[in-house]
Design a protein around this motif. Structure first.
Motif, mmCIF file in Angstrom:
data_model
loop_
_atom_site.group_PDB
_atom_site.id
_atom_site.type_symbol
_atom_site.label_atom_id
_atom_site.label_comp_id
_atom_site.label_asym_id
_atom_site.label_seq_id
_atom_site.Cartn_x
_atom_site.Cartn_y
_atom_site.Cartn_z
ATOM 1 N N LEU A 136 0.817 -1.220 0.000
ATOM 2 C CA LEU A 136 0.000 0.000 0.000
ATOM 3 C C LEU A 136 0.846 1.264 0.000
ATOM 4 N N MET A 137 0.418 2.217 -0.789
ATOM 5 C CA MET A 137 0.973 3.561 -0.762
ATOM 6 C C MET A 137 -0.204 4.519 -0.716
ATOM 7 N N LYS A 138 -0.283 5.300 0.335
ATOM 8 C CA LYS A 138 -1.450 6.147 0.568
ATOM 9 C C LYS A 138 -2.731 5.316 0.532
ATOM 10 N N HIS A 139 -2.659 4.158 1.176
ATOM 11 C CA HIS A 139 -3.811 3.277 1.377
ATOM 12 C C HIS A 139 -4.303 2.608 0.090
ATOM 13 N N ARG A 140 -3.503 2.656 -0.962
ATOM 14 C CA ARG A 140 -3.901 2.001 -2.201
ATOM 15 C C ARG A 140 -2.752 1.175 -2.753
ATOM 16 N N THR A 141 -3.098 0.097 -3.452
ATOM 17 C CA THR A 141 -2.098 -0.743 -4.100
ATOM 18 C C THR A 141 -1.748 -0.175 -5.472
ATOM 19 N N ALA A 142 -0.734 -0.781 -6.094
ATOM 20 C CA ALA A 142 -0.379 -0.387 -7.460
ATOM 21 C C ALA A 142 -1.564 -0.592 -8.396
ATOM 22 N N LEU A 143 -2.305 -1.677 -8.185
ATOM 23 C CA LEU A 143 -3.482 -1.934 -9.022
ATOM 24 C C LEU A 143 -4.529 -0.844 -8.829
ATOM 25 N N ASP A 144 -4.780 -0.477 -7.596
ATOM 26 C CA ASP A 144 -5.763 0.582 -7.326
ATOM 27 C C ASP A 144 -5.378 1.883 -8.034
ATOM 28 N N TRP A 145 -4.095 2.243 -7.937
ATOM 29 C CA TRP A 145 -3.658 3.481 -8.574
ATOM 30 C C TRP A 145 -3.759 3.386 -10.095
ATOM 31 N N ALA A 146 -3.377 2.237 -10.654
ATOM 32 C CA ALA A 146 -3.454 2.066 -12.103
ATOM 33 C C ALA A 146 -4.899 2.172 -12.582
ATOM 34 N N VAL A 147 -5.824 1.626 -11.798
ATOM 35 C CA VAL A 147 -7.242 1.739 -12.140
ATOM 36 C C VAL A 147 -7.668 3.200 -12.123
ATOM 37 N N ARG A 148 -7.280 3.917 -11.079
ATOM 38 C CA ARG A 148 -7.686 5.312 -10.959
ATOM 39 C C ARG A 148 -7.129 6.173 -12.091
ATOM 40 N N PHE A 149 -5.944 5.826 -12.569
ATOM 41 C CA PHE A 149 -5.327 6.603 -13.637
ATOM 42 C C PHE A 149 -5.728 6.109 -15.024
ATOM 43 N N GLY A 150 -6.579 5.092 -15.081
ATOM 44 C CA GLY A 150 -7.041 4.598 -16.371
ATOM 45 C C GLY A 150 -5.960 3.914 -17.184
ATOM 46 N N GLN A 151 -4.995 3.277 -16.503
ATOM 47 C CA GLN A 151 -3.881 2.621 -17.195
ATOM 48 C C GLN A 151 -4.245 1.169 -17.494
ATOM 49 N N GLU A 152 -4.922 1.004 -18.594
ATOM 50 C CA GLU A 152 -5.525 -0.284 -18.924
ATOM 51 C C GLU A 152 -4.497 -1.413 -19.049
ATOM 52 N N GLU A 153 -3.417 -1.173 -19.774
ATOM 53 C CA GLU A 153 -2.423 -2.225 -19.963
ATOM 54 C C GLU A 153 -1.776 -2.623 -18.641
ATOM 55 N N MET A 154 -1.504 -1.641 -17.791
ATOM 56 C CA MET A 154 -0.881 -1.950 -16.509
ATOM 57 C C MET A 154 -1.847 -2.707 -15.606
ATOM 58 N N VAL A 155 -3.124 -2.381 -15.660
ATOM 59 C CA VAL A 155 -4.116 -3.129 -14.878
ATOM 60 C C VAL A 155 -4.067 -4.603 -15.259
ATOM 61 N N HIS A 156 -4.066 -4.883 -16.550
ATOM 62 C CA HIS A 156 -3.991 -6.269 -17.011
ATOM 63 C C HIS A 156 -2.688 -6.927 -16.567
#
Length: 221
Positions: A136-156
């Motif tokens: 967690l970084m600021k209570h969110r995972t890398a996946l959470d942040w990637a989702v919030r930023f709309g980083q589709e390839e990184m989410v996958h």
């Protein structure tokens, strides 16, 4: 020019021969230059892996404060810039992968979210070297942040590497549209967010009206 300034400048320029000469003449490896930054700081930022290797071999502090505002570490700088070779040298020398620096940045999160789609090779390196994919970084995972930023390839990519999505992750995908009305005019951006939400549902993340994502905004800084 003082020897500390010469070392810092040479490291930032990637001049491995001059760095070796200056260290041999007694330059203190972690002495800051006039700008307050060290040789390892600038070498990591600029992606000079050979210089980083030499500085680390000379005893440079892997966990030192780095970056323009001294908020990062050398590994965080390398991760944020996508300097995979530099990150490898630092990890080989024992740099840790958890939250670090005075603001508690997580190298994996920085690598996953920098730029439009993060730095996939650096993400893979960190994960291969044991970084916690759900850290967690600021209570969110890398996946959470990637989702919030709309980083589709990184989410996958993160899901493929074992990231654990939650109902909050899906809520973040939906919130991403709701929090940024201006994105509704950006058709492709909106479609990305919708595809991410649909994909999360497809892999078994059930929507929830009870679990909410963290309270921070979508800004990592």
């Amino acid at each position: 020019m003082e020897i500390a300034d010469q070392l810092v400048r040479s490291a930032g320029d990637g001049d491995v021969v001059e760095v070796a000469r200056l260290l041999g003449q007694g330059a203190v490896v972690d002495a800051p230059g006039r700008g307050g930054r060290t040789a390892l700081d600038l070498a990591a930022e600029q992606g000079h892996a050979d210089v980083v290797r030499q500085l680390v071999g000379g005893g440079a502090d892997l966990g030192q404060q780095a970056g323009e505002y001294q908020e990062l570490t050398p590994l965080c700088l390398a991760a944020n810039r996508g300097h995979t070779a530099v990150a490898g040298v630092l990890l080989d020398a024992g740099a840790r992968t958890g939250a670090q620096g005075r603001l508690g940045y997580v190298p994996l999160v920085l690598a996953a979210t920098a730029g439009d789609e993060g730095h996939p090779e650096t993400v893979d390196l960190l994960l291969d070297r044991g970084a916690d994919i759900n850290a967690l970084m600021k209570h969110r995972t890398a996946l959470d942040w990637a989702v919030r930023f709309g980083q589709e390839e990184m989410v996958h990519r993160l899901l493929g590497r074992g990231a654990i999505p939650s109902a909050g992750t899906l809520a973040a995908a939906r919130e991403h549209l709701g929090l940024h009305p201006e994105h509704r005019r950006k058709t492709e951006h909106r479609r990305k967010a919708e595809r991410i939400a649909a994909f999360l549902l497809a892999v078994g993340v059930a929507p929830s009206t009870n679990q909410q994502p963290g309270t921070e905004s979508g800004d990592l800084g």
